[in-house]
Design an enzyme around this catalytic site. Structure first.
Site, PDB file in Angstrom:
ATOM      1  N   HIS A 112     107.620   1.117  41.431  1.00 21.97           N
ATOM      2  CA  HIS A 112     106.820   0.246  40.569  1.00 21.97           C
ATOM      3  C   HIS A 112     107.011  -1.209  40.984  1.00 21.97           C
ATOM      4  CE1 HIS A 112     106.706   3.841  37.993  1.00 21.97           C
ATOM      5  NE2 HIS A 112     105.625   3.298  37.459  1.00 21.97           N
ATOM      6  N   LYS A 164     108.853  -4.543  36.360  1.00 16.98           N
ATOM      7  CA  LYS A 164     109.131  -3.428  35.449  1.00 16.98           C
ATOM      8  C   LYS A 164     110.621  -3.410  35.128  1.00 16.98           C
ATOM      9  CE  LYS A 164     108.488   1.564  34.783  1.00 16.98           C
ATOM     10  NZ  LYS A 164     107.955   1.391  33.411  1.00 16.98           N
TER      11      LYS A 164
END
Length: 263
Positions: A157, A161
């Site tokens: 990600h 995040k």
């Protein structure tokens, strides 16, 4: 017409959800919340022009939900915020769509109890993408036949995040573990140690990666990789809006995207 409220409406996910709500012929945005930018129009952050819905302070959540007659609240924020705000909405009689990841078992228990006490309907899912939920179904079936293979999960990600591993990776691990009769989870690998029956879970945080998930089943002389790649956060927003339309027609209870999609 379904009256929708959105938490975190100024953020990346929240603004996409606002955009998808106003593009639905069956929904209207009646409230938008955040921790700043109070009084500004929610449409400004969704880049859709003025909507006549101002950003409200989340501290006034209960009051604004009641005054706006919201039917459902969509929450893709942070675990520490969701565990406070979801119970407020549930006890106010507002249905819930929760896409927040990183909830601890204790936080999830608080939310579940409030939903039951409030007698509302809620969908709670780590991932609202239709494709990811089909991915879950595929890995469940694959695991039944590959229980003696080594199993690894790799997720990647963007560098903003906060939680790791991703909620989607953890859900994938739970699905596989249930299918093969239980396995220990190992997060990353370091040092020298014997390996037992386990699922390795590995997280990458880099650049602007929207979301990649790979499940690897490896045996002697062969391996199978099942992969889902998200190219845009729009898939999560569209899924959340679809779930919001669905949940308002359901009896009180806690549902998953499997229920929404009929998987």
């Amino acid at each position: 017409m379904i009256n929708v409220a959105v938490l975190g409406a100024c953020g990346r996910m929240g603004s996409l959800i606002v955009e998808n709500v106003i593009n639905s012929k069956d929904m209207q945005l009646v409230a938008a919340f955040d921790i700043s930018y109070f009084g500004r129009d929610a449409g400004e952050f969704a880049r859709v022009g003025k909507l006549g819905v101002q950003i409200s302070d989340v501290k006034n959540l209960e009051t604004v939900l009641k005054e706006s007659k919201a039917d459902v609240l969509i929450d893709f924020t942070a675990a520490g915020a969701t565990v406070v705000n979801a119970p407020i909405a549930a006890r106010a009689g507002v249905n819930l769509i929760i896409g927040t990841t990183g909830l601890t078992p204790e936080q999830r228990a608080v939310i579940d109890e409030a939903i039951q006490e409030g007698q509302v309907s809620a969908v709670i899912s780590p991932n609202y993408s239709v494709g990811v939920n089909v991915f879950f179904k595929i890995i469940r079936e694959a695991a039944k036949y590959l229980a003696d293979y080594d199993i690894e999960i790799i997720e990647a990600h963007h560098n903003q995040k906060k939680d790791a591993p991703s909620g989607t990776a953890l859900r994938a691990a739970d699905i596989i573990s249930e299918a093969v009769g239980g396995r220990e989870y190992v997060y990353g690998r370091e040092g020298i140690a014997p390996r037992g029956k386990e699922i390795g879970i590995h997280g990458v945080r880099a650049g602007d990666i929207t979301g990649d998930h790979i499940v690897l089943f490896a045996g002697n002389s062969e391996r199978i990789e099942i992969k889902h790649i998200a190219h845009s956060r729009q898939i999560f927003a569209k899924g959340a809006v679809r779930a919001a339309e669905w949940v308002c027609r359901q009896k009180p209870g806690i549902y998953s995207m499997d229920d929404v999609l009929g998987l």
